[in-house]
Write a protein that holds these residues in place. Structure first.
Motif, PDB file in Angstrom:
ATOM      1  N   ARG A 255       0.846  -1.211   0.000  1.00  0.00           N
ATOM      2  CA  ARG A 255       0.000   0.000   0.000  1.00  0.00           C
ATOM      3  C   ARG A 255       0.874   1.252   0.000  1.00  0.00           C
ATOM      4  NH1 ARG A 255      -5.617  -0.886   0.261  1.00  0.00           N
ATOM      5  NH2 ARG A 255      -6.266  -2.767   1.341  1.00  0.00           N
ATOM      6  N   ASN A 256       0.687   2.189   0.970  1.00  0.00           N
ATOM      7  CA  ASN A 256       1.507   3.402   0.907  1.00  0.00           C
ATOM      8  C   ASN A 256       2.830   3.240   1.657  1.00  0.00           C
ATOM      9  OD1 ASN A 256       0.627   3.523   3.559  1.00  0.00           O
ATOM     10  ND2 ASN A 256       0.576   5.767   3.586  1.00  0.00           N
TER      11      ASN A 256
ATOM     12  N   ASN B  67      -4.197  11.096  10.494  1.00  0.00           N
ATOM     13  CA  ASN B  67      -4.990  10.233   9.607  1.00  0.00           C
ATOM     14  C   ASN B  67      -4.289   9.987   8.279  1.00  0.00           C
ATOM     15  OD1 ASN B  67      -7.687  12.047  10.938  1.00  0.00           O
ATOM     16  ND2 ASN B  67      -7.395   9.872  11.224  1.00  0.00           N
ATOM     17  N   ALA B  68      -4.599   8.853   7.680  1.00  0.00           N
ATOM     18  CA  ALA B  68      -4.170   8.516   6.313  1.00  0.00           C
ATOM     19  C   ALA B  68      -2.653   8.485   6.138  1.00  0.00           C
ATOM     20  CB  ALA B  68      -4.802   9.474   5.298  1.00  0.00           C
ATOM     21  N   GLN B  69      -1.926   8.058   7.156  1.00  0.00           N
ATOM     22  CA  GLN B  69      -0.469   7.989   7.043  1.00  0.00           C
ATOM     23  C   GLN B  69       0.031   6.565   6.815  1.00  0.00           C
ATOM     24  OE1 GLN B  69       1.264  11.006   7.084  1.00  0.00           O
ATOM     25  NE2 GLN B  69      -0.874  11.672   7.037  1.00  0.00           N
ATOM     26  N   GLY B  70      -0.784   5.544   7.132  1.00  0.00           N
ATOM     27  CA  GLY B  70      -0.347   4.163   6.906  1.00  0.00           C
ATOM     28  C   GLY B  70      -0.405   3.289   8.147  1.00  0.00           C
ATOM     29  N   LYS B  71      -1.059   3.749   9.210  1.00  0.00           N
ATOM     30  CA  LYS B  71      -1.117   2.964  10.453  1.00  0.00           C
ATOM     31  C   LYS B  71      -1.883   1.660  10.252  1.00  0.00           C
ATOM     32  CE  LYS B  71      -3.230   6.265  12.753  1.00  0.00           C
ATOM     33  NZ  LYS B  71      -3.373   7.281  11.696  1.00  0.00           N
ATOM     34  N   SER B  72      -3.084   1.777   9.688  1.00  0.00           N
ATOM     35  CA  SER B  72      -3.892   0.573   9.466  1.00  0.00           C
ATOM     36  C   SER B  72      -3.218  -0.343   8.455  1.00  0.00           C
ATOM     37  CB  SER B  72      -5.287   0.953   8.966  1.00  0.00           C
ATOM     38  OG  SER B  72      -5.941   1.733   9.924  1.00  0.00           O
ATOM     39  N   ASN B  73      -2.562   0.264   7.465  1.00  0.00           N
ATOM     40  CA  ASN B  73      -1.873  -0.553   6.464  1.00  0.00           C
ATOM     41  C   ASN B  73      -0.793  -1.424   7.108  1.00  0.00           C
ATOM     42  OD1 ASN B  73      -3.460   0.768   4.655  1.00  0.00           O
ATOM     43  ND2 ASN B  73      -1.854   2.097   3.832  1.00  0.00           N
TER      44      ASN B  73
ATOM     45  N   ARG C 276      -9.402  -6.746   4.975  1.00  0.00           N
ATOM     46  CA  ARG C 276      -9.773  -5.377   4.764  1.00  0.00           C
ATOM     47  C   ARG C 276      -9.893  -5.053   3.277  1.00  0.00           C
ATOM     48  NH1 ARG C 276      -5.656  -1.063   5.461  1.00  0.00           N
ATOM     49  NH2 ARG C 276      -6.707   0.871   6.026  1.00  0.00           N
TER      50      ARG C 276
ATOM     51  N   ASP D  31      -5.152  -4.526  -4.633  1.00  0.00           N
ATOM     52  CA  ASP D  31      -5.151  -3.233  -3.941  1.00  0.00           C
ATOM     53  C   ASP D  31      -4.014  -3.138  -2.921  1.00  0.00           C
ATOM     54  OD1 ASP D  31      -7.383  -2.535  -5.328  1.00  0.00           O
ATOM     55  OD2 ASP D  31      -8.788  -2.863  -3.662  1.00  0.00           O
TER      56      ASP D  31
ATOM     57  N   ILE E 285      -0.943  -3.997  -3.333  1.00  0.00           N
ATOM     58  CA  ILE E 285       0.333  -3.588  -3.937  1.00  0.00           C
ATOM     59  C   ILE E 285       0.300  -2.091  -4.176  1.00  0.00           C
ATOM     60  CG2 ILE E 285       1.879  -3.916  -5.899  1.00  0.00           C
ATOM     61  CD1 ILE E 285       0.587  -6.640  -6.339  1.00  0.00           C
ATOM     62  N   GLN E 286       1.402  -1.430  -3.875  1.00  0.00           N
ATOM     63  CA  GLN E 286       1.458   0.016  -4.044  1.00  0.00           C
ATOM     64  C   GLN E 286       1.120   0.390  -5.484  1.00  0.00           C
ATOM     65  OE1 GLN E 286       5.180   2.836  -3.445  1.00  0.00           O
ATOM     66  NE2 GLN E 286       4.022   2.400  -1.604  1.00  0.00           N
ATOM     67  N   TRP E 287       0.312   1.451  -5.603  1.00  0.00           N
ATOM     68  CA  TRP E 287      -0.074   1.891  -6.943  1.00  0.00           C
ATOM     69  C   TRP E 287       1.172   2.071  -7.798  1.00  0.00           C
ATOM     70  CZ3 TRP E 287      -3.011   5.822  -3.600  1.00  0.00           C
ATOM     71  CH2 TRP E 287      -4.176   5.217  -3.117  1.00  0.00           C
TER      72      TRP E 287
ATOM     73  N   ASP F  14      -7.545   1.109  15.871  1.00  0.00           N
ATOM     74  CA  ASP F  14      -8.522   2.169  16.145  1.00  0.00           C
ATOM     75  C   ASP F  14      -9.646   1.830  17.110  1.00  0.00           C
ATOM     76  OD1 ASP F  14      -7.523   4.224  14.809  1.00  0.00           O
ATOM     77  OD2 ASP F  14      -9.016   4.279  13.212  1.00  0.00           O
TER      78      ASP F  14
HETATM   79  N1  LIG Z   1      -2.265   0.322  -3.047  1.00  0.00           N
HETATM   80  C1  LIG Z   1      -1.966   1.524  -2.489  1.00  0.00           C
HETATM   81  N2  LIG Z   1      -0.893   2.223  -2.918  1.00  0.00           N
HETATM   82  C2  LIG Z   1      -0.582   3.428  -2.356  1.00  0.00           C
HETATM   83  N3  LIG Z   1      -1.294   3.993  -1.364  1.00  0.00           N
HETATM   84  C3  LIG Z   1      -2.359   3.333  -0.893  1.00  0.00           C
HETATM   85  C4  LIG Z   1      -2.745   2.073  -1.421  1.00  0.00           C
HETATM   86  N4  LIG Z   1      -3.839   1.637  -0.763  1.00  0.00           N
HETATM   87  C5  LIG Z   1      -4.137   2.599   0.147  1.00  0.00           C
HETATM   88  N5  LIG Z   1      -3.237   3.616   0.078  1.00  0.00           N
HETATM   89  C6  LIG Z   1      -3.192   4.858   0.884  1.00  0.00           C
HETATM   90  O1  LIG Z   1      -2.746   4.587   2.171  1.00  0.00           O
HETATM   91  C7  LIG Z   1      -3.111   5.696   2.967  1.00  0.00           C
HETATM   92  C8  LIG Z   1      -3.022   5.352   4.446  1.00  0.00           C
HETATM   93  O2  LIG Z   1      -4.031   4.443   4.795  1.00  0.00           O
HETATM   94  P1  LIG Z   1      -4.251   3.877   6.277  1.00  0.00           P
HETATM   95  O3  LIG Z   1      -5.583   3.256   6.250  1.00  0.00           O
HETATM   96  O4  LIG Z   1      -3.130   3.034   6.707  1.00  0.00           O
HETATM   97  O5  LIG Z   1      -4.280   5.224   7.158  1.00  0.00           O
HETATM   98  P2  LIG Z   1      -4.264   5.371   8.739  1.00  0.00           P
HETATM   99  O6  LIG Z   1      -2.939   5.888   9.113  1.00  0.00           O
HETATM  100  O7  LIG Z   1      -4.728   4.138   9.379  1.00  0.00           O
HETATM  101  O8  LIG Z   1      -5.329   6.530   8.898  1.00  0.00           O
HETATM  102  P3  LIG Z   1      -6.574   6.690   9.924  1.00  0.00           P
HETATM  103  O9  LIG Z   1      -6.014   7.322  11.161  1.00  0.00           O
HETATM  104  O10 LIG Z   1      -7.459   7.645   9.191  1.00  0.00           O
HETATM  105  O11 LIG Z   1      -7.186   5.375  10.134  1.00  0.00           O
HETATM  106  C9  LIG Z   1      -4.476   6.126   2.448  1.00  0.00           C
HETATM  107  O12 LIG Z   1      -4.534   7.497   2.317  1.00  0.00           O
HETATM  108  C10 LIG Z   1      -4.562   5.464   1.062  1.00  0.00           C
HETATM  109  O13 LIG Z   1      -4.805   6.402   0.059  1.00  0.00           O
END
Ligand SMILES: Nc1ncnc2c1ncn2[C@@H]1O[C@H](COP(=O)(O)OP(=O)(O)OP(=O)(O)O)[C@@H](O)[C@H]1O
Ligand SMILES: [Mg+2]
Ligand SMILES: [Zn+2]
Lengths: 391, 199
Positions: free
Chosen positions: A33-34, A53-59, A74, A80, A82-84, A337
């Motif tokens: 992912r990211n 938010n949206a930094q990669g924690k859940s990833n 998930r 999905d 694999i990083q874009w 979370d």
């Molecule tokens: N295949 C991918 N390639 C690149 N980026 C991706 C991919 N899939 C998801 N992302 C990006 O990863 C980012 C971080 O997602 P993640 O769910 O880990 O955030 P988070 O840190 O858990 O945020 P939150 O606090 O909102 O839960 C998202 O903004 C999303 O756009």
């Protein structure tokens, strides 16, 4: 792993996998992912994964859990993950076992007939079947959507039982896979070619496989029930009583596999006509449910949102509890979370009951919330734009 | 394969139509053929042609053979009362290699797989029923792979054959689940033939 032990209709191979995770030592990620590139060690105890938010924690948690069951709970589609724009993603975990270490690896590549190729390895040895991989690195993943475990559709509760069952017994996963295959075949026949002689062949397979799954799920729920009840009482400061009950698709008077097979076959014979009209199989583990009662009332229909969510957490903690009972070591807990949804009292109480697990990863946007309440050893991993900051 | 001369590109494209041969392997094979001696190439071509000219289905057991009836079907030493039903010629070959079986074969030419559009009509089942009518067969061993498709096929045939009177048994599951018969080692296979159970 012993692949020659075929479950027979008479019994189940109840041996629990012997190699269990004691601790995650190190994680390496590439293009997941990211998270372009991560190389990070994780100490015992509580690990906070923090950042906006949206930094990669859940990833990060998602990647870790993939090492446990070879799948993401998930993602909608596996590519999905694999990083874009990248051709592959790679996850490598090094774990400490009671005697020695283990390397677990998952590689996802774009391409091939299904658009994605997945390779799973344990200590460098390729696992050609998912059941050779699952359960070697026990983890419990708590996703934000798991807060709807009690309130949501039955398939969520079936998946809850299945993820647990598969991690405990490789036979369970093999059985589910053949069941689902046979079910797809029979449903296809019901739509396109509902000849009785053909349908019946699949009914025998579904009855045999379905009865083994049903009995296994019944045994799982029996073991989970007291754990869930205990966690829930502690968790709600003795205010609420939690009871769970397995609701199989078929009357479970008989606990003997052969009799259950017969019962399934009778049910198929009885409802085949209706199934041909409705074009789908109406009996079997794919219609099971798990009923959850809070203070005697069915929580799915009568629980408040807070009660449903608390009960969901208790179920997940019971999952971890059962894995520890069965395997002797606590699984790695991945809590994504969940604290943001709880009030102070319940957060405090949850934290107080977590340390049964030797290692926990929790994602949270504001780490102060936990720091103020938790006194034990604690490490922090700050994630910014897909990178773990050095600290 | 834009980067190769047209004849090489054509060979690569033909080779990659083969099962399990991906574009990379096809490329490697094609370049190897380019380097082979004229004689080896001729041998390869004639082997392919011979297979196409001489191999046909045995009219008794539906196995692939260069004569009709095939070697097994025309061997007077074999036990005509027992038939082992397999999905593909490779499964009959695997059982032959194990040398534990002295009966006859019947090759279905596939297994039931509704999702892939394969039903009973696509398998050589009527030929098997015709053989049963002759009355010499008293035992049928269903030796399809222990997969969902293989099991469904065995169950379907079992129901069809049982009313005709023979003893019907299924290969004992000495094989790992989901395993292919032709991957099983010969000892496992010989043992599972002995350990077959009644259906
Ligand atoms: N295949 C991918 N390639 C690149 N980026 C991706 C991919 N899939 C998801 N992302 C990006 O990863 C980012 C971080 O997602 P993640 O769910 O880990 O955030 P988070 O840190 O858990 O945020 P939150 O606090 O909102 O839960 C998202 O903004 C999303 O756009
Ligand atoms: Mg998140
Ligand atoms: Zn023949």
């Amino acid at each position: 792993m012993d692949s020659s032990s075929i479950p027979s209709p008479e019994g189940w191979d109840l041996r629990v996998l012997e190699v269990t995770l004691v601790e995650l030592l190190h994680l390496e990620l590439e293009n997941f992912r990211n998270l372009s590139r991560v190389s990070r060690s994780f100490p015992s105890g509580l690990n906070l994964v923090t950042g906006p938010n949206a930094q990669g924690k859940s990833n990060l948690l998602e990647a870790l859990f993939l090492l446990s069951v070879g799948k993401s709970l998930r993602a909608h589609r596996e590519d999905d993950l694999i990083q874009w724009g990248a051709p592959f993603a790679r996850i490598v975990g090094r774990t400490a076992l009671r005697d020695g270490e283990q390397t677990v690896e998952a590689v996802l590549e774009r391409g091939g007939a299904f658009g994605i190729r997945k390779t799973l390895r344990i200590n460098g040895t390729h696992c050609s079947r998912l059941s050779q991989f699952v359960g070697r690195t026990p983890m419990v993943h708590f996703l934000p959507s798991d807060l709807d475990l009690v309130q949501g559709e039955p398939f969520r509760r079936r998946r809850y039982l299945d993820v647990l069952g598969a991690q405990l017994h490789p036979d369970y996963l093999r059985e589910l896979q053949s069941y689902q295959k046979a079910l797809r075949e029979r449903n296809h026949l019901l739509r396109t070619d509902p000849r009785e002689s053909l349908l019946q062949s699949y009914e025998i397979l579904l009855a045999e496989s379905g009865s083994r799954i049903t009995l296994r799920r019944a045994a799982l729920v029996e073991r989970l029930a007291p754990l869930a009840a205990r966690f829930h009482r502690e968790f709600t400061q003795e205010v609420e009583n939690l009871r769970i009950e397995y609701r199989p698709s078929i009357e479970l008077e008989e606990r003997e596999a052969n009799l259950l097979v017969e019962a399934f076959l009778r049910e198929f014979a009885r409802s085949r006509g209706q199934e041909i009209v409705r074009k789908t199989t109406l009996t079997g583990p794919h219609r099971d449910d798990l009923a959850v009662f809070v203070n005697g009332k069915d929580a799915r229909f009568f629980g408040s949102q807070g009660q449903q969510r608390t009960a969901s957490i208790s179920l997940k903690l019971a999952e971890a509890g059962l894995m520890e009972e069965e395997q002797g070591d606590p699984p790695l807990l991945l809590l994504d979370d969940i604290l943001s949804e709880l009030d102070r009292a319940r957060t405090r109480s949850l934290l107080a009951h977590l340390p049964g697990s030797r290692q926990i990863l929790i994602t949270i946007t504001e780490e102060e919330k936990i720091r103020a309440m938790f006194t034990g050893p604690l490490s922090t991993h700050v994630i910014r734009q897909g990178e773990i900051l050095a600290c | 394969m834009l980067h190769y001369a047209q004849p090489i590109a054509r060979l690569i494209s033909e080779l990659s139509k083969m099962p399990t041969v991906g574009p990379k392997t096809a490329q490697r094979l094609a370049l190897h053929i380019v380097k082979m001696s004229q004689e080896s190439v001729n041998q390869l071509i004639s082997a392919i042609q011979e297979v196409k000219e001489k191999i046909r289905r045995c009219s008794l057991c539906n196995n692939l053979a260069d004569r009709d009836p095939c070697l097994v079907c025309s061997d007077p030493e074999r036990d005509r009362s027992t038939v082992c039903v397999v999905a593909e010629p490779k499964d009959a070959a695997a059982i032959e290699r194990s040398r534990g079986f002295k009966g006859m074969y019947h090759v279905l030419g596939g297994v039931l797989s509704p999702l892939d559009g394969i039903g009973p009509e696509n398998l050589s089942i009527s030929l098997l029923l015709k053989r049963m009518e002759e009355g010499t067969i008293t035992e049928v061993i269903l030796a399809t792979n222990p997969t969902v498709e293989g099991d469904a096929t065995a169950l379907y045939l079992g129901k069809l054959l049982q009313p005709l009177g023979p003893k019907v048994s299924r290969l004992a599951r000495g094989l790992p689940t989901g395993a292919d018969l032709d991957y099983a080692d010969e000892i496992t296979l010989a043992r599972s033939l002995e350990g077959r159970r009644d259906l």
